[in-house]
Scaffold this active site. Structure first.
Site, PDB file in Angstrom:
ATOM      1  N   TYR A 123       0.837  -1.208   0.000  1.00 30.39           N
ATOM      2  CA  TYR A 123       0.000   0.000   0.000  1.00 30.39           C
ATOM      3  C   TYR A 123       0.874   1.262   0.000  1.00 30.39           C
ATOM      4  O   TYR A 123       0.639   2.212  -0.752  1.00 30.39           O
ATOM      5  CB  TYR A 123      -0.965   0.041   1.202  1.00 30.39           C
ATOM      6  CG  TYR A 123      -1.637   1.387   1.242  1.00 30.39           C
ATOM      7  CD1 TYR A 123      -2.585   1.727   0.275  1.00 30.39           C
ATOM      8  CD2 TYR A 123      -1.251   2.353   2.160  1.00 30.39           C
ATOM      9  CE1 TYR A 123      -3.141   2.989   0.230  1.00 30.39           C
ATOM     10  CE2 TYR A 123      -1.802   3.624   2.127  1.00 30.39           C
ATOM     11  CZ  TYR A 123      -2.755   3.939   1.157  1.00 30.39           C
ATOM     12  OH  TYR A 123      -3.282   5.201   1.110  1.00 30.39           O
ATOM     13  N   SER A 131      -2.325  15.181   6.133  1.00 27.95           N
ATOM     14  CA  SER A 131      -3.271  14.624   5.151  1.00 27.95           C
ATOM     15  C   SER A 131      -4.690  14.647   5.697  1.00 27.95           C
ATOM     16  O   SER A 131      -4.916  14.414   6.889  1.00 27.95           O
ATOM     17  CB  SER A 131      -2.871  13.176   4.850  1.00 27.95           C
ATOM     18  OG  SER A 131      -3.936  12.491   4.236  1.00 27.95           O
ATOM     19  N   GLN A 166      -3.608  19.246   3.724  1.00 29.96           N
ATOM     20  CA  GLN A 166      -4.041  18.742   2.413  1.00 29.96           C
ATOM     21  C   GLN A 166      -5.503  18.355   2.477  1.00 29.96           C
ATOM     22  O   GLN A 166      -5.933  17.677   3.408  1.00 29.96           O
ATOM     23  CB  GLN A 166      -3.196  17.523   2.018  1.00 29.96           C
ATOM     24  CG  GLN A 166      -3.631  16.839   0.726  1.00 29.96           C
ATOM     25  CD  GLN A 166      -4.646  15.725   0.955  1.00 29.96           C
ATOM     26  OE1 GLN A 166      -4.642  15.086   2.018  1.00 29.96           O
ATOM     27  NE2 GLN A 166      -5.516  15.483  -0.009  1.00 29.96           N
ATOM     28  N   TYR A 214      -8.810  16.452   0.772  1.00 31.29           N
ATOM     29  CA  TYR A 214      -9.691  15.718  -0.137  1.00 31.29           C
ATOM     30  C   TYR A 214     -11.085  16.098   0.330  1.00 31.29           C
ATOM     31  O   TYR A 214     -11.334  16.149   1.541  1.00 31.29           O
ATOM     32  CB  TYR A 214      -9.564  14.207   0.054  1.00 31.29           C
ATOM     33  CG  TYR A 214      -8.324  13.542  -0.485  1.00 31.29           C
ATOM     34  CD1 TYR A 214      -7.908  13.723  -1.790  1.00 31.29           C
ATOM     35  CD2 TYR A 214      -7.602  12.665   0.327  1.00 31.29           C
ATOM     36  CE1 TYR A 214      -6.787  13.058  -2.272  1.00 31.29           C
ATOM     37  CE2 TYR A 214      -6.483  12.003  -0.152  1.00 31.29           C
ATOM     38  CZ  TYR A 214      -6.082  12.205  -1.461  1.00 31.29           C
ATOM     39  OH  TYR A 214      -4.980  11.552  -1.927  1.00 31.29           O
ATOM     40  N   THR A 221      -5.969  18.400  -3.293  1.00 34.63           N
ATOM     41  CA  THR A 221      -5.459  17.366  -4.211  1.00 34.63           C
ATOM     42  C   THR A 221      -6.482  17.080  -5.302  1.00 34.63           C
ATOM     43  O   THR A 221      -7.637  16.748  -5.020  1.00 34.63           O
ATOM     44  CB  THR A 221      -5.127  16.088  -3.423  1.00 34.63           C
ATOM     45  OG1 THR A 221      -4.135  16.429  -2.459  1.00 34.63           O
ATOM     46  CG2 THR A 221      -4.581  14.998  -4.342  1.00 34.63           C
ATOM     47  N   ARG A 279      -5.801   0.295  -7.764  1.00 31.22           N
ATOM     48  CA  ARG A 279      -4.718  -0.370  -7.023  1.00 31.22           C
ATOM     49  C   ARG A 279      -5.101  -1.828  -6.800  1.00 31.22           C
ATOM     50  O   ARG A 279      -5.650  -2.203  -5.749  1.00 31.22           O
ATOM     51  CB  ARG A 279      -4.474   0.344  -5.693  1.00 31.22           C
ATOM     52  CG  ARG A 279      -4.027   1.769  -5.912  1.00 31.22           C
ATOM     53  CD  ARG A 279      -3.606   2.457  -4.642  1.00 31.22           C
ATOM     54  NE  ARG A 279      -3.256   3.837  -4.937  1.00 31.22           N
ATOM     55  CZ  ARG A 279      -3.428   4.849  -4.112  1.00 31.22           C
ATOM     56  NH1 ARG A 279      -3.940   4.652  -2.908  1.00 31.22           N
ATOM     57  NH2 ARG A 279      -3.069   6.067  -4.446  1.00 31.22           N
ATOM     58  N   LYS A 338      -2.784  20.745  -5.830  1.00 33.07           N
ATOM     59  CA  LYS A 338      -1.808  19.642  -5.904  1.00 33.07           C
ATOM     60  C   LYS A 338      -2.263  18.624  -6.949  1.00 33.07           C
ATOM     61  O   LYS A 338      -3.418  18.172  -6.916  1.00 33.07           O
ATOM     62  CB  LYS A 338      -1.698  18.969  -4.522  1.00 33.07           C
ATOM     63  CG  LYS A 338      -0.794  17.730  -4.493  1.00 33.07           C
ATOM     64  CD  LYS A 338      -0.621  17.238  -3.055  1.00 33.07           C
ATOM     65  CE  LYS A 338       0.306  16.048  -2.960  1.00 33.07           C
ATOM     66  NZ  LYS A 338      -0.312  14.768  -3.295  1.00 33.07           N
ATOM     67  N   HIS A 349       1.090  12.224  -8.035  1.00 29.00           N
ATOM     68  CA  HIS A 349       0.757  11.438  -6.845  1.00 29.00           C
ATOM     69  C   HIS A 349       1.759  10.291  -6.653  1.00 29.00           C
ATOM     70  O   HIS A 349       1.416   9.220  -6.163  1.00 29.00           O
ATOM     71  CB  HIS A 349      -0.660  10.884  -6.972  1.00 29.00           C
ATOM     72  CG  HIS A 349      -1.443  10.892  -5.694  1.00 29.00           C
ATOM     73  ND1 HIS A 349      -2.459  11.766  -5.433  1.00 29.00           N
ATOM     74  CD2 HIS A 349      -1.356  10.112  -4.584  1.00 29.00           C
ATOM     75  CE1 HIS A 349      -2.975  11.515  -4.238  1.00 29.00           C
ATOM     76  NE2 HIS A 349      -2.316  10.512  -3.694  1.00 29.00           N
ATOM     77  N   ASP A 380       6.504  17.157  -6.871  1.00 26.91           N
ATOM     78  CA  ASP A 380       6.795  15.908  -6.157  1.00 26.91           C
ATOM     79  C   ASP A 380       6.700  14.741  -7.121  1.00 26.91           C
ATOM     80  O   ASP A 380       6.461  14.914  -8.311  1.00 26.91           O
ATOM     81  CB  ASP A 380       5.916  15.713  -4.913  1.00 26.91           C
ATOM     82  CG  ASP A 380       4.487  15.296  -5.203  1.00 26.91           C
ATOM     83  OD1 ASP A 380       4.166  14.827  -6.314  1.00 26.91           O
ATOM     84  OD2 ASP A 380       3.659  15.438  -4.280  1.00 26.91           O
ATOM     85  N   SER A 381       6.931  13.543  -6.598  1.00 26.81           N
ATOM     86  CA  SER A 381       6.848  12.258  -7.308  1.00 26.81           C
ATOM     87  C   SER A 381       8.219  11.756  -7.749  1.00 26.81           C
ATOM     88  O   SER A 381       8.743  12.198  -8.774  1.00 26.81           O
ATOM     89  CB  SER A 381       5.884  12.311  -8.502  1.00 26.81           C
ATOM     90  OG  SER A 381       4.575  12.672  -8.046  1.00 26.81           O
ATOM     91  N   GLY A 397       7.156  12.191  -0.395  1.00 27.34           N
ATOM     92  CA  GLY A 397       6.136  11.316   0.183  1.00 27.34           C
ATOM     93  C   GLY A 397       6.753  10.058   0.759  1.00 27.34           C
ATOM     94  O   GLY A 397       6.889   9.885   1.967  1.00 27.34           O
TER      95      GLY A 397
HETATM   96  C1  LIG Z   1       1.307   5.891   1.331  1.00 30.27           C
HETATM   97  C2  LIG Z   1       0.965   7.169   0.652  1.00 30.27           C
HETATM   98  C3  LIG Z   1      -0.160   7.864   1.067  1.00 30.27           C
HETATM   99  C4  LIG Z   1      -0.497   9.066   0.429  1.00 30.27           C
HETATM  100  N1  LIG Z   1      -1.579   9.780   0.882  1.00 30.27           N
HETATM  101  C5  LIG Z   1      -1.865  10.965   0.297  1.00 30.27           C
HETATM  102  C6  LIG Z   1      -2.915  11.768   0.807  1.00 30.27           C
HETATM  103  O1  LIG Z   1      -3.581  11.427   1.786  1.00 30.27           O
HETATM  104  N2  LIG Z   1      -3.183  12.939   0.161  1.00 30.27           N
HETATM  105  C7  LIG Z   1      -2.461  13.362  -0.936  1.00 30.27           C
HETATM  106  O2  LIG Z   1      -2.725  14.429  -1.491  1.00 30.27           O
HETATM  107  N3  LIG Z   1      -1.443  12.621  -1.414  1.00 30.27           N
HETATM  108  C8  LIG Z   1      -1.116  11.445  -0.812  1.00 30.27           C
HETATM  109  N4  LIG Z   1      -0.064  10.730  -1.278  1.00 30.27           N
HETATM  110  C9  LIG Z   1       0.757  11.273  -2.384  1.00 30.27           C
HETATM  111  C10 LIG Z   1       1.878  12.163  -1.830  1.00 30.27           C
HETATM  112  O3  LIG Z   1       1.370  13.326  -1.252  1.00 30.27           O
HETATM  113  C11 LIG Z   1       2.866  12.563  -2.927  1.00 30.27           C
HETATM  114  O4  LIG Z   1       2.192  13.198  -3.978  1.00 30.27           O
HETATM  115  C12 LIG Z   1       3.662  11.381  -3.474  1.00 30.27           C
HETATM  116  O5  LIG Z   1       3.942  10.453  -2.453  1.00 30.27           O
HETATM  117  C13 LIG Z   1       4.967  11.885  -4.071  1.00 30.27           C
HETATM  118  O6  LIG Z   1       5.728  10.848  -4.596  1.00 30.27           O
HETATM  119  P1  LIG Z   1       6.913  10.114  -3.783  1.00 30.27           P
HETATM  120  O7  LIG Z   1       6.251   9.172  -2.849  1.00 30.27           O
HETATM  121  O8  LIG Z   1       7.650   9.419  -4.861  1.00 30.27           O
HETATM  122  O9  LIG Z   1       7.703  11.185  -3.074  1.00 30.27           O
HETATM  123  C14 LIG Z   1       0.301   9.540  -0.637  1.00 30.27           C
HETATM  124  C15 LIG Z   1       1.439   8.837  -1.038  1.00 30.27           C
HETATM  125  C16 LIG Z   1       1.777   7.670  -0.399  1.00 30.27           C
HETATM  126  C17 LIG Z   1       3.033   6.951  -0.819  1.00 30.27           C
END
Ligand SMILES: Cc1cc2nc3c(=O)[nH]c(=O)nc-3n(C[C@H](O)[C@H](O)[C@H](O)COP(=O)(O)O)c2cc1C
Length: 382
Positions: free
Chosen positions: A28, A110, A130, A132, A158, A167, A257, A281, A312-313, A335
């Site tokens: 996850y 979050s 953040q 939703y 977001t 997923r 975002k 994301h 990010d990402s 993240g």
């Molecule tokens: C386990 C997990 C939970 C996440 N939960 C949220 C969230 O609640 N809200 C959101 O906007 N993005 C969420 N994201 C996305 C992150 O904010 C971010 O955009 C992303 O992790 C960036 O990529 P990276 O993991 O490669 O740094 C989540 C990412 C992961 C890995």
């Protein structure tokens, strides 16, 4: 001081996290969507960007700090919102927020956190929130007002999940919500007794299974139960008018975002947003999205200098941070990198992840001959 975790880069922390977590929770936190091309593309695109360093600049002192939204960050990074933190470590949201405060970088809470805003705010430091949107919009507005009351500087809405992402592994592993025990996930959890005792065991001692903490008591459902009516995230009907409503309501900085198209960035600016996060994301929303570092330059040339552009990402190294800054990002969000630290060793692990990234940023700047963040620009790229 961060204890020696014998982890010398983010990949080491990732390996520790993988070993510690039940497989279903690891997947996850780690995985993307569908065929995971997006995750691979994010990394490949970072790797394609190269440097053309300057020499003989006198780099005994390198200042990695930068301004974002009128405050200082120790280096150009903030923690991205990650909803699963509480499953990786007991009170994981607080551990992330504390480590961010210690490192001098902003932390994004979050909407899907398992601790409520006041509980996280005790960490101090710079906080962003953040959003939703819940199906019942009044719930969202109440949480937004609360985020302002506890001092969050920025609201990050977001936008890259208008519908739930695909997923498949969540269903395969039996880790969907509502969570239902079956032979596979029971064995998985029993096979990780350290995680079971230190995370679930501690929740059991202080009141039970974590739930979505930002909802009013009557709507909070434990992860073992389905959400009551109105309490599911639902954004398929969200449009620019909805963002306008948030703009009118939220007095702080408003950030969108999950923006990858320059025309959306332009529209965000026209509507009064203060920033965008160029994000896919982390490859967890639409698998065939453009890599963020590839999308960045056009967005910067469209709105750069007029609003704050973040990215990010895929950030796993300090050099990734510098590449994004050289291409015009003000700051990056991370993240998974801090989550690996969290799953490996709680707050100390997150601190270790942030220390590693900070020292890599500093070393990369010195190697490039950049003594301050303002000296980083595209002329340093190959
Ligand atoms: C386990 C997990 C939970 C996440 N939960 C949220 C969230 O609640 N809200 C959101 O906007 N993005 C969420 N994201 C996305 C992150 O904010 C971010 O955009 C992303 O992790 C960036 O990529 P990276 O993991 O490669 O740094 C989540 C990412 C992961 C890995």
């Amino acid at each position: 001081m961060t204890p020696d975790l014998s982890c010398y880069n983010i990949a080491d922390l990732r390996e520790r996290a993988r070993r510690r977590l039940p497989h279903g929770i690891w997947e996850y936190a780690e995985r993307g969507v569908e065929d995971e091309g997006g995750m691979a593309r994010n990394r490949a695109a970072f790797d394609r960007v190269t440097f053309r360093p300057r020499v003989l600049r006198g780099v005994q002192k390198v200042d990695t700090s930068t301004d974002v939204f009128g405050g200082r960050a120790a280096f150009p990074l903030a923690l991205a919102p990650t909803g699963a933190a509480g499953l990786l470590w007991h009170k994981g949201d607080l551990a992330l927020a504390r480590a961010a405060a210690t490192a001098g970088v902003p932390f994004t809470i979050s909407s899907a956190s398992t601790m409520d805003l006041e509980q996280i705010a005790v960490a101090g430091g710079r906080l962003w929130f953040q959003l939703y949107l819940w199906e019942d919009r009044s719930l969202s507005y109440a949480v937004v007002d609360k985020a302002h009351d506890i001092g969050c500087e920025a609201l990050l809405v977001t936008l890259d999940m208008p519908v739930p992402p695909n997923r498949e592994y969540i269903h395969r592993n039996g880790f969907g919500t509502p969570f239902k025990l079956n032979a596979r996930n029971t064995l998985d959890v029993l096979w990780h007794p350290r995680w079971l005792a230190s995370v679930m065991g501690r929740y059991a001692l202080d009141g039970g299974v974590p739930s979505q903490a930002n909802l009013p008591d009557r709507l909070r459902a434990k992860v073992t139960k389905g959400a009551p009516p109105g309490a599911l995230f639902k954004q398929d009907d969200l449009d620019w008018d909805g963002i306008k409503e948030l703009r009118d309501r939220w007095p702080g900085k408003l950030v969108l975002k999950g923006v990858l198209h320059p025309e959306d960035a332009e529209r965000a600016l026209a509507l009064g947003a203060d920033g965008v996060v160029v994000s896919n994301h982390g490859g967890r929303a639409l698998d065939s999205s453009i890599a963020t570092i590839d999308a960045l330059p056009e967005i910067v040339s469209t709105v750069g200098g007029r609003m704050t552009v973040m990215l990010d990402s895929g950030v796993r190294r300090g050099s990734d941070v510098i590449k994004a800054v050289a291409l015009g990002a003000q700051i990056v969000l991370a993240g998974r990198a801090p989550l690996y630290g969290l799953a490996a060793a709680g707050e100390a692990g997150v601190s270790r992840a942030l220390d590693l990234l900070h020292s890599e940023v500093s070393r990369t700047m010195a190697m490039l001959g950049a003594r301050s963040v303002s000296e980083i620009d595209s002329r340093l790229l190959g």
